[in-house]
Design a protein around this motif. Structure first.
Motif, PDB file in Angstrom:
ATOM      1  N   GLU A   1      12.551 -12.507  -0.844  1.00 39.54           N
ATOM      2  CA  GLU A   1      12.372 -11.347  -1.423  1.00 39.54           C
ATOM      3  C   GLU A   1      11.172 -10.655  -1.106  1.00 39.54           C
ATOM      4  O   GLU A   1      10.043 -11.480  -0.874  1.00 39.54           O
ATOM      5  N   CYS A   2      11.144  -9.309  -1.226  1.00 45.15           N
ATOM      6  CA  CYS A   2       9.966  -8.588  -0.659  1.00 45.15           C
ATOM      7  C   CYS A   2       8.957  -8.205  -1.688  1.00 45.15           C
ATOM      8  O   CYS A   2       9.738  -7.816  -2.800  1.00 45.15           O
ATOM      9  N   GLU A   3       7.827  -8.143  -1.638  1.00 46.98           N
ATOM     10  CA  GLU A   3       7.101  -7.936  -2.779  1.00 46.98           C
ATOM     11  C   GLU A   3       5.773  -7.065  -2.174  1.00 46.98           C
ATOM     12  O   GLU A   3       5.360  -7.339  -1.028  1.00 46.98           O
ATOM     13  N   VAL A   4       5.127  -6.405  -3.286  1.00 47.27           N
ATOM     14  CA  VAL A   4       3.811  -5.884  -2.780  1.00 47.27           C
ATOM     15  C   VAL A   4       2.801  -7.001  -3.440  1.00 47.27           C
ATOM     16  O   VAL A   4       2.807  -7.339  -4.505  1.00 47.27           O
ATOM     17  N   ALA A   5       1.884  -7.196  -2.396  1.00 43.20           N
ATOM     18  CA  ALA A   5       0.815  -8.023  -3.086  1.00 43.20           C
ATOM     19  C   ALA A   5      -0.634  -7.434  -3.182  1.00 43.20           C
ATOM     20  O   ALA A   5      -0.747  -6.412  -2.286  1.00 43.20           O
TER      21      ALA A   5
ATOM     22  N   ASP B   1      -8.703  -4.777  -4.270  1.00 44.16           N
ATOM     23  CA  ASP B   1      -9.256  -4.385  -3.159  1.00 44.16           C
ATOM     24  C   ASP B   1      -8.499  -3.684  -1.990  1.00 44.16           C
ATOM     25  O   ASP B   1      -8.708  -2.443  -1.321  1.00 44.16           O
ATOM     26  N   PHE B   2      -7.208  -4.262  -1.857  1.00 46.94           N
ATOM     27  CA  PHE B   2      -6.156  -3.744  -1.089  1.00 46.94           C
ATOM     28  C   PHE B   2      -4.821  -4.311  -1.405  1.00 46.94           C
ATOM     29  O   PHE B   2      -4.949  -5.283  -1.913  1.00 46.94           O
ATOM     30  N   VAL B   3      -3.823  -3.548  -0.988  1.00 44.89           N
ATOM     31  CA  VAL B   3      -2.534  -4.032  -1.073  1.00 44.89           C
ATOM     32  C   VAL B   3      -1.789  -4.295   0.144  1.00 44.89           C
ATOM     33  O   VAL B   3      -2.140  -3.679   1.331  1.00 44.89           O
ATOM     34  N   VAL B   4      -0.793  -5.144   0.371  1.00 47.26           N
ATOM     35  CA  VAL B   4      -0.263  -5.624   1.481  1.00 47.26           C
ATOM     36  C   VAL B   4       1.157  -5.963   1.480  1.00 47.26           C
ATOM     37  O   VAL B   4       1.366  -6.388   0.251  1.00 47.26           O
ATOM     38  N   PRO B   5       1.802  -5.777   2.309  1.00 48.32           N
ATOM     39  CA  PRO B   5       3.432  -6.175   2.122  1.00 48.32           C
ATOM     40  C   PRO B   5       3.340  -7.576   2.367  1.00 48.32           C
ATOM     41  O   PRO B   5       2.930  -8.201   3.129  1.00 48.32           O
ATOM     42  N   ALA B   6       4.417  -7.971   1.617  1.00 42.30           N
ATOM     43  CA  ALA B   6       4.749  -9.572   1.848  1.00 42.30           C
ATOM     44  C   ALA B   6       6.140 -10.020   1.282  1.00 42.30           C
ATOM     45  O   ALA B   6       6.856  -9.278   0.926  1.00 42.30           O
ATOM     46  N   VAL B   7       6.699 -11.243   2.136  1.00 41.08           N
ATOM     47  CA  VAL B   7       7.974 -11.672   1.861  1.00 41.08           C
ATOM     48  C   VAL B   7       7.666 -13.088   1.281  1.00 41.08           C
ATOM     49  O   VAL B   7       6.792 -13.854   1.461  1.00 41.08           O
TER      50      VAL B   7
ATOM     51  N   GLY C   1       2.034  -9.256   6.337  1.00 44.93           N
ATOM     52  CA  GLY C   1       2.005  -8.661   7.501  1.00 44.93           C
ATOM     53  C   GLY C   1       1.712  -7.112   7.479  1.00 44.93           C
ATOM     54  O   GLY C   1       0.989  -6.908   6.498  1.00 44.93           O
ATOM     55  N   GLY C   2       2.139  -6.474   8.176  1.00 47.19           N
ATOM     56  CA  GLY C   2       2.356  -5.012   8.180  1.00 47.19           C
ATOM     57  C   GLY C   2       1.050  -4.345   8.072  1.00 47.19           C
ATOM     58  O   GLY C   2       0.173  -4.907   8.789  1.00 47.19           O
ATOM     59  N   ARG C   3       0.654  -3.422   7.217  1.00 48.84           N
ATOM     60  CA  ARG C   3      -0.552  -2.882   7.013  1.00 48.84           C
ATOM     61  C   ARG C   3      -1.098  -2.890   5.724  1.00 48.84           C
ATOM     62  O   ARG C   3      -0.379  -2.544   4.608  1.00 48.84           O
ATOM     63  N   ALA C   4      -2.399  -3.462   5.823  1.00 50.48           N
ATOM     64  CA  ALA C   4      -3.269  -3.441   4.313  1.00 50.48           C
ATOM     65  C   ALA C   4      -3.543  -1.897   4.049  1.00 50.48           C
ATOM     66  O   ALA C   4      -3.957  -1.319   4.857  1.00 50.48           O
ATOM     67  N   ARG C   5      -3.268  -1.444   2.687  1.00 45.35           N
ATOM     68  CA  ARG C   5      -3.843  -0.046   2.402  1.00 45.35           C
ATOM     69  C   ARG C   5      -4.583  -0.225   1.194  1.00 45.35           C
ATOM     70  O   ARG C   5      -4.418  -1.206   0.233  1.00 45.35           O
ATOM     71  N   LEU C   6      -5.546   0.894   0.996  1.00 45.80           N
ATOM     72  CA  LEU C   6      -6.277   1.046  -0.216  1.00 45.80           C
ATOM     73  C   LEU C   6      -5.145   1.436  -1.407  1.00 45.80           C
ATOM     74  O   LEU C   6      -4.331   2.438  -1.233  1.00 45.80           O
ATOM     75  N   PRO C   7      -5.270   0.837  -2.673  1.00 47.32           N
ATOM     76  CA  PRO C   7      -4.268   1.170  -3.524  1.00 47.32           C
ATOM     77  C   PRO C   7      -4.267   2.952  -3.781  1.00 47.32           C
ATOM     78  O   PRO C   7      -3.049   3.592  -4.097  1.00 47.32           O
ATOM     79  N   ALA C   8      -5.305   3.545  -3.766  1.00 46.73           N
ATOM     80  CA  ALA C   8      -5.377   5.088  -3.946  1.00 46.73           C
ATOM     81  C   ALA C   8      -4.760   5.928  -2.635  1.00 46.73           C
ATOM     82  O   ALA C   8      -4.436   7.035  -3.005  1.00 46.73           O
ATOM     83  N   ASP C   9      -4.352   5.161  -1.524  1.00 49.98           N
ATOM     84  CA  ASP C   9      -4.052   5.892  -0.532  1.00 49.98           C
ATOM     85  C   ASP C   9      -2.398   5.728  -0.630  1.00 49.98           C
ATOM     86  O   ASP C   9      -1.776   6.030   0.803  1.00 49.98           O
ATOM     87  N   VAL C  10      -1.870   4.990  -1.184  1.00 54.22           N
ATOM     88  CA  VAL C  10      -0.281   4.803  -1.103  1.00 54.22           C
ATOM     89  C   VAL C  10       0.330   5.131  -2.645  1.00 54.22           C
ATOM     90  O   VAL C  10      -0.338   4.719  -3.570  1.00 54.22           O
ATOM     91  N   ASP C  11       1.510   5.711  -2.924  1.00 52.10           N
ATOM     92  CA  ASP C  11       2.188   5.752  -4.089  1.00 52.10           C
ATOM     93  C   ASP C  11       2.874   4.339  -4.322  1.00 52.10           C
ATOM     94  O   ASP C  11       4.043   4.381  -3.697  1.00 52.10           O
ATOM     95  N   LEU C  12       2.053   3.752  -5.054  1.00 54.12           N
ATOM     96  CA  LEU C  12       2.870   2.307  -5.393  1.00 54.12           C
ATOM     97  C   LEU C  12       4.076   2.518  -6.504  1.00 54.12           C
ATOM     98  O   LEU C  12       4.906   1.391  -6.444  1.00 54.12           O
ATOM     99  N   SER C  13       4.380   3.463  -7.038  1.00 53.32           N
ATOM    100  CA  SER C  13       5.340   3.775  -7.993  1.00 53.32           C
ATOM    101  C   SER C  13       6.781   3.676  -7.565  1.00 53.32           C
ATOM    102  O   SER C  13       7.509   3.328  -8.058  1.00 53.32           O
ATOM    103  N   THR C  14       6.636   4.371  -6.423  1.00 48.10           N
ATOM    104  CA  THR C  14       8.073   4.617  -5.717  1.00 48.10           C
ATOM    105  C   THR C  14       8.234   4.353  -4.247  1.00 48.10           C
ATOM    106  O   THR C  14       8.830   5.028  -3.469  1.00 48.10           O
ATOM    107  N   LEU C  15       7.570   2.990  -3.955  1.00 44.60           N
ATOM    108  CA  LEU C  15       7.698   2.576  -2.600  1.00 44.60           C
ATOM    109  C   LEU C  15       9.200   2.139  -2.366  1.00 44.60           C
ATOM    110  O   LEU C  15       9.502   1.139  -2.690  1.00 44.60           O
TER     111      LEU C  15
END
Ligand code: 0L1
Ligand code: MG
Length: 276
Positions: free
Chosen positions: A121-125, A147-153, A183-197
């Motif tokens: 299952e894919c998750e935001v970490a 600190d940051f969010v990163v995509p995870a399985v 993996g993927g790209r780590a992002r600052l939480p302010a730089d990505v809309d986590l509500s509807t990813l």
């Protein structure tokens, strides 16, 4: 999953079993996990087992493995989707601990022989930069401490025969934790809309599941606040530097040897692995 046979208050941490019973069940779960062996759900032999007993087993297993030199990196939220919660009769996710040796790097080959019946299952970490504790954190407090969010399985693996369990059993089984890949790209939480990813899971090049991060408790940061709430109930907190898996965005997908899985996350890149 089975329908729950008893109505459990998800936040009732009362214990019904003796310390000797908890030790017996910890042995049973440890053997099932380390030998990749399916066992009946624990409530078959211990029908009076409570959610608090489930967490007592989970924490006993954590203490045992830390004493053996394993390193904890953080926690995960389990049962985050409304569908799974309705099925289990709970309103609050479960938690499970994450150890460093559950981690596999991106593009790894993951051995299925070490697992009973793996699903992905894919998750935001989230990786935190400040301590988080208490029962009533807000989304904003979680984001400020991130600190940051990163995509995870997450590769979940219930150790119960036929993936049939109830709430105390699955909590004792560390909320089906087994492996995780980032993996993927780590992002600052302010730089990505986590509500509807948006996310898509591809298995062998075919899209097999898709969803939006809103499926996770409304917002992944709210799921992290719920993890901290449950940790508070079990006498734990989230230290700065923790890695937190916020919960499956789509349904979990069964995998078998030979399968290649790629999870594609809007704004966060993709995470891939192969099963052997
Ligand atoms: O991470 C998860 O949501 C898994 C929680 C346990 C239930 C399951 O194995 O499906
Ligand atoms: Mg999960």
């Amino acid at each position: 999953m089975n329908s729950p046979t008893t109505t459990l208050n998800p936040l009732s941490m009362e214990r019904a079993l003796s310390d000797a019973d908890i030790a017996t069940l910890t042995d049973r779960i440890e053997a099932a996990q380390t030998q990749a062996r399916a066992i009946p759900k624990l409530t078959e032999d211990f029908p009076g087992m409570t959610l608090g007993d489930g967490y007592a087993v989970q924490l006993a297993l954590l203490r045992r493995w830390l004493a053996e030199g394993q390193r904890q990196v953080g926690w995960k939220a389990g049962l985050t989707s409304k569908a799974k919660m309705d099925q289990m009769g709970v309103r609050v996710p479960t938690v499970g601990f994450l150890l460093a040796n559950f981690f596999r790097p991106e593009n790894s080959v993951i051995q299925t022989s070490d697992l009973v019946h793996p699903r992905v299952e894919c998750e935001v970490a989230f990786v935190t930069k400040a301590d988080l504790s208490g029962p009533d954190l807000t989304r904003e407090q979680v984001l400020a401490a991130t600190d940051f969010v990163v995509p995870a399985v997450e590769v979940i693996d219930s150790r119960f025969s036929g993936f049939k369990f109830d709430l105390p059993s699955v909590v004792a089984d560390n909320s089906s934790s087994a492996r995780y890949v980032t993996g993927g790209r780590a992002r600052l939480p302010a730089d990505v809309d986590l509500s509807t990813l948006g996310v898509v899971i591809e298995k062998n090049g075919e899209a097999v599941a898709m969803g939006s991060s809103a499926a996770v408790a409304g917002h992944p940061a709210d799921a992290v606040a719920l993890v901290v709430k449950v940790l508070h109930e079990i006498g734990q907190h989230l230290p700065a530097g923790s890695f937190v898996m916020s919960g499956g965005i789509t349904e979990a997908i069964a995998v078998a040897p030979g399968d290649c899985v790629s999870a594609r996350f809007q704004a966060l890149g993709s995470v891939s692995m192969r099963f052997a």
